[in-house]
Scaffold this motif. Structure first.
Motif, PDB file in Angstrom:
ATOM      1  N   SER A 162       0.835  -1.199   0.000  1.00 27.50           N
ATOM      2  CA  SER A 162       0.000   0.000   0.000  1.00 27.50           C
ATOM      3  C   SER A 162       0.877   1.258   0.000  1.00 27.50           C
ATOM      4  CB  SER A 162      -0.908   0.010   1.238  1.00 27.50           C
ATOM      5  OG  SER A 162      -0.120   0.142   2.420  1.00 27.50           O
ATOM      6  N   GLU A 163       0.221   2.387  -0.243  1.00 26.26           N
ATOM      7  CA  GLU A 163       0.943   3.660  -0.255  1.00 26.26           C
ATOM      8  C   GLU A 163       1.563   3.953   1.104  1.00 26.26           C
ATOM      9  OE1 GLU A 163       0.185   8.370  -1.452  1.00 26.26           O
ATOM     10  OE2 GLU A 163      -1.436   6.906  -1.569  1.00 26.26           O
ATOM     11  N   SER A 167       5.691   4.425   2.003  1.00 27.64           N
ATOM     12  CA  SER A 167       5.986   5.834   2.293  1.00 27.64           C
ATOM     13  C   SER A 167       7.365   6.052   2.918  1.00 27.64           C
ATOM     14  CB  SER A 167       4.894   6.423   3.185  1.00 27.64           C
ATOM     15  OG  SER A 167       4.807   5.712   4.414  1.00 27.64           O
ATOM     16  N   GLN A 171       9.595   9.521  -2.230  1.00 24.98           N
ATOM     17  CA  GLN A 171       9.013   9.536  -3.563  1.00 24.98           C
ATOM     18  C   GLN A 171       9.989   9.069  -4.636  1.00 24.98           C
ATOM     19  OE1 GLN A 171       5.803  10.159  -3.847  1.00 24.98           O
ATOM     20  NE2 GLN A 171       5.808   9.682  -6.019  1.00 24.98           N
ATOM     21  N   VAL A 174      10.409   5.238  -4.577  1.00 27.33           N
ATOM     22  CA  VAL A 174       9.163   4.599  -4.989  1.00 27.33           C
ATOM     23  C   VAL A 174       9.019   4.651  -6.505  1.00 27.33           C
ATOM     24  CG1 VAL A 174       6.646   4.755  -4.893  1.00 27.33           C
ATOM     25  CG2 VAL A 174       7.979   4.982  -2.805  1.00 27.33           C
ATOM     26  N   GLN A 175       9.303   5.811  -7.100  1.00 32.39           N
ATOM     27  CA  GLN A 175       9.202   5.936  -8.555  1.00 32.39           C
ATOM     28  C   GLN A 175      10.224   5.057  -9.271  1.00 32.39           C
ATOM     29  OE1 GLN A 175       9.523  10.108  -9.461  1.00 32.39           O
ATOM     30  NE2 GLN A 175       7.448  10.587  -8.753  1.00 32.39           N
ATOM     31  N   GLU A 179       6.043  -0.043  -9.380  1.00 32.55           N
ATOM     32  CA  GLU A 179       5.095   0.260 -10.442  1.00 32.55           C
ATOM     33  C   GLU A 179       3.699   0.401  -9.824  1.00 32.55           C
ATOM     34  OE1 GLU A 179       5.539  -3.161 -12.837  1.00 32.55           O
ATOM     35  OE2 GLU A 179       7.517  -2.588 -13.642  1.00 32.55           O
ATOM     36  N   PRO A 180       3.015   1.530 -10.050  1.00 29.49           N
ATOM     37  CA  PRO A 180       1.673   1.704  -9.468  1.00 29.49           C
ATOM     38  C   PRO A 180       0.658   0.764 -10.110  1.00 29.49           C
ATOM     39  CG  PRO A 180       2.229   3.532 -10.939  1.00 29.49           C
ATOM     40  CD  PRO A 180       3.465   2.693 -10.833  1.00 29.49           C
ATOM     41  N   GLY A 183      -3.805   1.893  -7.189  1.00 24.10           N
ATOM     42  CA  GLY A 183      -3.682   2.523  -5.882  1.00 24.10           C
ATOM     43  C   GLY A 183      -2.668   1.851  -4.978  1.00 24.10           C
ATOM     44  N   ARG A 184      -2.047   0.747  -5.409  1.00 20.81           N
ATOM     45  CA  ARG A 184      -0.991   0.079  -4.659  1.00 20.81           C
ATOM     46  C   ARG A 184       0.289   0.081  -5.484  1.00 20.81           C
ATOM     47  NH1 ARG A 184      -2.841  -2.917  -0.372  1.00 20.81           N
ATOM     48  NH2 ARG A 184      -1.280  -4.556  -0.575  1.00 20.81           N
ATOM     49  N   TYR A 185       1.359  -0.449  -4.916  1.00 25.80           N
ATOM     50  CA  TYR A 185       2.664  -0.365  -5.573  1.00 25.80           C
ATOM     51  C   TYR A 185       3.308  -1.748  -5.621  1.00 25.80           C
ATOM     52  CZ  TYR A 185       2.072   4.637  -5.012  1.00 25.80           C
ATOM     53  OH  TYR A 185       1.592   5.914  -5.072  1.00 25.80           O
ATOM     54  N   SER A 186       3.736  -2.137  -6.830  1.00 31.10           N
ATOM     55  CA  SER A 186       4.359  -3.450  -7.046  1.00 31.10           C
ATOM     56  C   SER A 186       5.846  -3.265  -7.334  1.00 31.10           C
ATOM     57  CB  SER A 186       3.687  -4.166  -8.216  1.00 31.10           C
ATOM     58  OG  SER A 186       4.363  -5.368  -8.527  1.00 31.10           O
TER      59      SER A 186
END
Length: 619
Positions: A162-163, A167, A171, A174-175, A179-180, A183-186
């Motif tokens: 999750s975001e 966190s 940022q 994460v980028q 990969e978004p 609403g979640r991140y893989s």
């Protein structure tokens, strides 16, 4: 803590911490007492125990209670870059030094033991990728992540978070590494291939071998001292020479100094002691015996191993005097025994094949290893060598004792690359010849016609497979309908949350007085329009800042006496009047009311500050 729990605060609590340290080897004395006591009190309430002395008796009588207590103390222990200071030290000091001690093409093997849902394993991947680069990471690094919980391993393999969970990375990371997805991140698939998850019981199963870096953070706490000893023996066996062990903040090695040396005790980084012996039978079971060696023999073997090592190495002492040089270095640079003990600056080695003195000074200053690539050296007529130099500080007890210079001869590798380029050119030439054979291939078309009949037979088999796929498709359609229903429910809940948020925002914006909401760490969570009008600071400037760091026309340091109690007492309310200067530069007297903010269970979650200027309202 409240007043009712204060008597047991002064009697028995420190004895519990001391018992945990002595019996299980976990030092919680560095934790904040207020939060630590709240969590221990929660466990006492669950058991119906009245005081710490009685609970110490429970711990001593029931070994299973350790697990329950640790789970209560270490709430949400897993996460990305937990204990950021330790991870910064790992990335900036430990990993560069570890890589400098190995060849530029040697694989890097990492073991994350007790990986849970994968955050620490992927944190290790990010650290290594940041140090060596994405391309080199994919080629050289393998991370083996293990746990006994199959459900946690399944979640870790999916690598979707999750975001809130990502966190702590910031940022930029994460980028770069996620990969978004809805609403979640893989975690990136191309890097995920280098992270291998599998089940491993640290007590029962054999360890993974030839490991350069082993991370086992806040896992040993679940075992007693005897089992910890066996596990640490396995870790020692698993690590390669000069391999590194990375433990959790609360963990110590107690009596295991014989097999591990501390690199940084504060960050819990240890290095394998190569000459130590471990009970190999405790690693793999019976049937393994080993000879004992006297310390003098071990020292002699160590000296011979350095002297006959396959890589050229020179060691400088603290005054940049040549202290050691192995046979490879003597042969490569024409050094003799007379050069041992001479200052480096007096030797041709100091500036040829590359000017070393500047790099040596940099290593001493920054206390981190560095690598010098793409060095070409004309050693003699017709002898052009390609070298890569690793310069590493030799640190003990936080003091730089000397510098290690390792020279890797990559001439053969460069030559191989040249040969590969030549082979590519030949391959292109061969491709042109293949074009000319295309006409011959056309004559084989008649033979291919005969295979058409065989393909028709295969087609019938595919038809039956297609029927099976249609059945599967119907099942998937049914599943899709269920997912759509769930999606509709989630959309309705999202709309309800939006309405609540809009209502809350309208309440805050309509309130004429200045309102600030802070969390338990005194950081601004809400800053309404009344506060903006009063002090001239926008909400996006205030939110996230520490209350006592705000640069407004109010002496915020004077708020500390009424704010601090509100963060621990759910029923607290206080009021104070302060002189200040509003956003128009006019002097005003402000009435500040502080009320504790708590959740439904009554636990403090922050405080609410209402700021009302006395006299005429601000226009």
């Amino acid at each position: 803590m409240d007043q009712e729990s204060s008597p047991r605060t002064v009697h028995g609590f420190e004895e519990i911490l001391q018992y945990l340290k002595e019996a299980r080897g976990f030092d919680f004395t560095g934790y904040k007492r207020s939060s630590l006591m709240r969590r221990v009190d929660r466990r006492l309430s669950q058991l119906g125990v009245d005081d710490y002395v009685e609970y110490l008796d429970v711990l001593q009588a029931n070994s299973d209670e350790f697990v329950a207590l640790f789970n209560t103390i270490l709430i949400n222990v897993t996460g990305f870059f937990r204990d950021p200071d330790a991870w910064d030290y790992l990335q900036n000091q430990v990993v560069p030094t570890m890589l400098a001690e190995r060849g530029p093409e040697e694989p890097v093997r990492v073991w994350c033991a007790g990986c849970a849902s994968g955050e620490e394993a992927y944190s290790l991947a990010i650290v290594l990728a940041e140090v060596v680069g994405i391309d080199e990471f994919r080629q050289r690094v393998k991370i083996y992540a293990t746990d006994v919980d199959e459900e946690a391993l399944t979640s870790a393999r999916h690598a979707v978070y999750s975001e809130k969970e990502v966190s702590p990375l910031g940022q930029d990371l994460v980028q770069r590494y996620f990969e978004p997805i809805g609403g979640r991140y893989s975690f990136r698939k191309d890097l995920r291939r280098s992270v291998i998850f599998g089940r491993n019981d640290l007590v029962q199963d054999a360890p993974i071998s030839r490991i350069d870096l082993l991370a086992c953070r806040n896992t040993l706490m679940y075992f007693n001292a005897e089992t910890q000893t066996k596990i640490l023996d396995k870790f020692h066996f698993a690590l390669a020479p000069r391999g590194l062990l990375f433990l959790g903040k609360a963990e110590m090695l107690l009596s295991h100094s014989r097999i591990f040396d501390p690199v940084d005790l504060k960050r819990r980084v240890f290095r394998k002691v190569p000459s130590s012996r471990v009970d190999v039978g405790s690693v793999f079971g019976r049937g393994f015996m080993s000879d004992r060696r006297e310390p003098e023999q071990i020292d002699g073997l160590r000296s011979l191993a350095f002297s006959t090592g396959p890589v050229s190495q020179v060691v400088l002492n603290g005054d940049d005097v040549v202290a050691l040089a192995n046979q490879q270095a003597k042969h490569l640079f024409g050094l003799s025994e007379r050069d041992i003990g001479r200052p480096l600056r007096d030797l041709e080695l100091s500036y040829r094949p590359v000017e070393l003195r500047g790099y040596i000074d940099q290593v001493r200053t920054e206390r981190r290893a560095l690598r010098i690539k793409d060095i070409e050296w004309q050693r003699g007529p017709g002898e052009l060598l390609a070298l890569e130099v690793h310069v590493a500080p030799l640190v003990a007890d936080d003091t730089v004792l000397g510098v290690s210079l390792i020279f890797h001869d990559v001439t053969a590798t460069r030559r191989l690359l040249t040969e590969l380029n030549h082979a590519n050119q030949q391959r292109e030439s061969a491709y042109e010849e293949l074009q000319s054979t295309n006409e011959e291939l056309e004559t084989t078309n008649e033979e291919l016609q005969s295979t058409v009949e065989e393909l028709e037979t295969t087609n019938e088999e595919l038809q039956s497979t297609n029927e099976e796929l249609e059945t599967t498709n119907e099942e998937l359609q049914s599943t899709n309908d269920e997912l759509q229903t769930i999606n509709h429910e989630l959309r309705e809940r999202s709309n309800e949350l939006d309405e609540v948020n809009e209502f809350f925002a309208s309440v805050m914006s309509s309130w004429p007085a200045g309102v600030a909401v802070i969390d338990t760490s005194m950081r601004i969570v809400v800053w309404n329009s009344g506060a903006e009008n009063l002090w001239g600071m926008r909400s996006d400037e205030a939110e996230g800042e520490h209350l006592l760091n705000l640069d407004i026309g109010l002496p915020v340091a004077d708020l500390r006496p009424i704010v601090r109690p509100a963060l621990s007492d759910p029923g607290y309310r206080a009021e104070i009047k302060l002189d200040g200067v509003n956003r128009r530069g006019r002097g005003i007297t402000v009435r500040v009311i502080c009320t504790a903010l708590h959740d439904r269970s009554g636990s403090p979650t922050g405080a609410i500050l209402v700021m009302e200027p006395n006299g005429e309202p601000e226009v």
